[in-house]
Design an enzyme around this catalytic site. Structure first.
Site, PDB file in Angstrom:
ATOM      1  N   CYS A  81     107.202  78.059  30.383  1.00  0.00           N
ATOM      2  CA  CYS A  81     106.403  79.290  30.337  1.00  0.00           C
ATOM      3  C   CYS A  81     106.190  79.963  31.683  1.00  0.00           C
ATOM      4  O   CYS A  81     106.626  81.092  31.906  1.00  0.00           O
ATOM      5  CB  CYS A  81     105.048  78.992  29.698  1.00  0.00           C
ATOM      6  SG  CYS A  81     105.141  78.541  27.944  1.00  0.00           S
ATOM      7  N   ILE A  82     105.504  79.294  32.590  1.00  0.00           N
ATOM      8  CA  ILE A  82     105.007  79.971  33.789  1.00  0.00           C
ATOM      9  C   ILE A  82     106.125  80.454  34.712  1.00  0.00           C
ATOM     10  O   ILE A  82     106.028  81.549  35.277  1.00  0.00           O
ATOM     11  CB  ILE A  82     104.004  79.071  34.537  1.00  0.00           C
ATOM     12  CG1 ILE A  82     102.838  78.733  33.603  1.00  0.00           C
ATOM     13  CG2 ILE A  82     103.466  79.765  35.775  1.00  0.00           C
ATOM     14  CD1 ILE A  82     101.843  77.763  34.188  1.00  0.00           C
TER      15      ILE A  82
END
Length: 446
Positions: free
Chosen positions: A277-278
Site C-alpha cells: 500500500c504505502i
C-alpha cells in the site's frame, strides 16, 4: 423512485443469507475477506488464476497468516467456502468482489491490467441481479469509469440490471488487535440502490459499516489513509538524517514527543517503505492529479525521501565498516536481518530489505539474509535475480562470521542478545537494541 426488480430480488437474498459471494484474488486481502464472509453465513466461492493456491485451499491449508487453517477447514467442511480457477462459476455468484493487485508501472503510473482483465472476465458471465464490488486500491474514478464501463458493454445497465460499488480493503498484516470483521468498512455504490446493497451485504459480515456518498469518495478515502502514513514516515525519515548529523537520537526525540497527550502522533523511521500500500498507493493520486493540472508536491517529495532511505542506510553501513573495522564495504560480508517489510509477518511485498541487498552487492559487497518467517526469496517483479536465496541460520558462529549485521526488520523471534554478544558490528535501522536495553560501542543506529 422505486427500486428495480433485480435490486429487490438481490436484497432479499442478502437478507436471507442465500446470496452466494465470489471473491476474485485469494491473496492477503481476498482470502481473509472470503473467510469472514463465509463465517457470517454466506456461501463463498474463491477465484484465483494460481492453481497452487487452489490446491493448498482444497487441502485446507492456509498460506495467509491472517487466516488460520482451522478456520479455513471449518468453512470448507460447512460448505461455506470453495476455491476454483474456473471463472465460468462467476455466473452462479450474486455478489462478486474484486481483490486483485494494482501495482505501478516502471514509470510509476497506475497498472490497472489486473483490474481490467478481471472486469472483462466478469463481463463474460454478468447477469441481472448481481452486485460487483471493487476492493483494490486505485485512483478516484476507476470503479465508475473503468469497471462499470467494461461491464456495461454487455448491454446490462448499472443501477437497473446489475449494481456496482467500491469498498477499500484495510488489512494490516500482523495486527493482533483488528481483523477483517472488526475493521470499520467504508462502502459506496453507483446510486442509492447500489449503496443500500453494499450496506446490507457488508453489514452482515463486518462489525461496522461506514457509507460514503460516491465510489470516487471511497476510493479517495483509501488513498488519503495511505498518503497520510507515507508523508509522516517521510517526515521522520528526514528528521532522522538531520538529527543524526547533529548527534541527536531521533527515536529518543519521538519517544519524548509522544508523551504530549494532544496534537502529536508518533511515526517511526526505517530503512525504506514496504508493503503493497504505502509505497504504491500515493502515486495513484499523483497520476490522476495530472488530469486536473494540479501538483502533488507533498506526496511526490515524500516518495523521494522514502525511496532514498535504503541508500542512506547503506552509506551509514559503509561509514561504520570503514571507521570501526577499517574495511571497505566492497570487501565486506553483511547479514541483512529481516527480509519481510514489517515485523512478525512473512510478507516481503516492496520490502526495502531486497533493495538493501541489491545495493550492497552493487557496491561489491556480499549480502546474505536471515528471516525466521521467510525461508527463501520467492519470485518478485523487481528482484527476480535474488529468487531462491535461502535464509541463513542464526548461530553464534554465523553471526561472528559477518563483518556487519544490518537490522532491517525487527522480528520478535530473533535472539538480539546473541547478536549483541557475537556480532563485530551492528547497524540498527529499527532501534530494537535500545528498546531491549542492549548496548555496546559496536551498535550503530541508521
Amino acid at each position: 423512485m422505486a427500486s428495480s426488480p433485480a435490486h429487490d430480488a438481490l436484497s432479499r437474498k442478502i437478507e436471507a443469507r442465500t446470496a452466494r459471494a465470489g471473491v476474485i484474488g485469494l491473496g492477503y486481502v481476498g482470502l481473509p475477506l472470503a473467510i469472514a464472509i463465509a463465517r457470517s453465513g454466506f456461501a463463498v466461492t474463491g477465484f484465483d488464476i494460481d492453481p497452487a493456491k487452489i490446491v493448498s485451499l482444497e487441502a485446507k491449508h492456509s498460506y495467509i497468516d491472517a487466516v488460520a487453517s482451522d478456520d479455513l477447514a471449518l468453512a470448507t467442511d460447512n460448505k461455506r467456502f470453495s476455491a476454483t480457477t474456473d471463472f465460468a462459476l462467476l455466473a452462479d455468484c450474486d455478489v462478486i468482489i474484486i481483490c486483485v493487485p494494482t501495482p505501478l508501472t516502471r514509470h510509476r503510473d497506475p497498472d490497472l491490467s489486473f483490474v481490467d482483465a478481471t472486469a472483462r472476465s466478469i463481463a463474460k458471465h454478468l447477469r441481472s441481479g448481481q452486485l460487483v464490488v471493487l476492493e483494490s486500491t486505485t485512483y478516484p474514478g476507476t470503479t465508475d469509469d473503468v469497471v462499470k464501463v467494461i461491464l456495461e458493454t454487455t448491454g446490462l445497465k448499472s443501477g437497473t440490471d446489475f449494481f456496482i460499488g467500491f469498498s477499500p480493503e484495510r488489512e494490516d498484516p500482523g495486527n493482533q488487535h483488528f481483523n477483517t470483521a472488526t475493521i470499520p468498512k467504508i462502502v459506496a455504490g453507483d446510486g442509492a440502490d447500489a449503496l443500500l446493497l453494499m450496506v446490507r451485504f457488508y453489514g452482515a459480515a463486518v462489525k461496522t459499516v461506514v457509507p460514503v456518498s460516491s465510489n470516487a469518495t471511497a476510493e479517495a478515502v483509501k488513498l488519503t489513509e495511505n498518503i497520510f502514513r507515507s508523508v509522516n514516515i517521510a517526515l521522520v525519515n528526514e528528521l532522522k538524517t538531520v538529527y543524526a548529523a547533529m548527534g541527536i537520537d531521533v527515536w529518543e526525540v519521538i519517544d519524548a514527543a509522544k508523551t504530549k497527550p494532544f496534537g502529536y502522533m508518533p511515526f517511526y523511521p526505517g530503512p525504506g517503505l514496504g508493503g503493497h500500500c504505502i509505497p504504491i498507493d500515493p502515486f495513484y493520486l499523483t497520476w490522476k492529479s495530472r488530469e486536473y493540472e494540479l501538483p502533488t508536491r507533498f506526496i511526490e517529495l515524500a516518495g523521494e525521501i522514502n525511496s532514498a532511505m535504503p541508500r542512506y542506510v547503506i552509506a551509514k553501513l559503509a561509514e561504520a565498516l570503514d571507521m570501526r573495522a577499517g574495511k571497505a564495504l566492497s570487501r565486506s560480508r553483511v547479514l541483512v536481518l529481516g527480509l519481510a517489510y514489517k515485523k512478525n509477518v512473512a510478507d516481503i511485498r516492496e520490502s526495502p530489505s531486497l533493495r538493501l541487498i541489491e545495493i550492497i552487492e552493487e557496491r561489491g559487497g556480499k549480502a546474505d539474509y536471515h528471516d525466521p518467517l521467510v525461508g527463501e526469496i520467492p519470485s518478485t517483479r523487481e528482484y527476480q535475480h535474488l529468487k531462491g536465496r535461502a535464509s541463513v541460520d542464526l548461530t553464534p558462529e554465523t553471526i561472528s562470521s559477518y563483518d556487519a549485521i544490518l537490522v532491517a526488520t525487527d522480528h520478535d523471534q530473533v535472539d538480539y542478545s546473541a547478536i549483541t554478544r557475537n556480532a563485530p558490528l551492528i547497524v540498527d535501522t529499527r532501534n530494537v537494541f535500545s528498546r531491549l536495553g542492549l548496548s555496546g560501542d559496536h551498535i550503530i543506529k541508521a
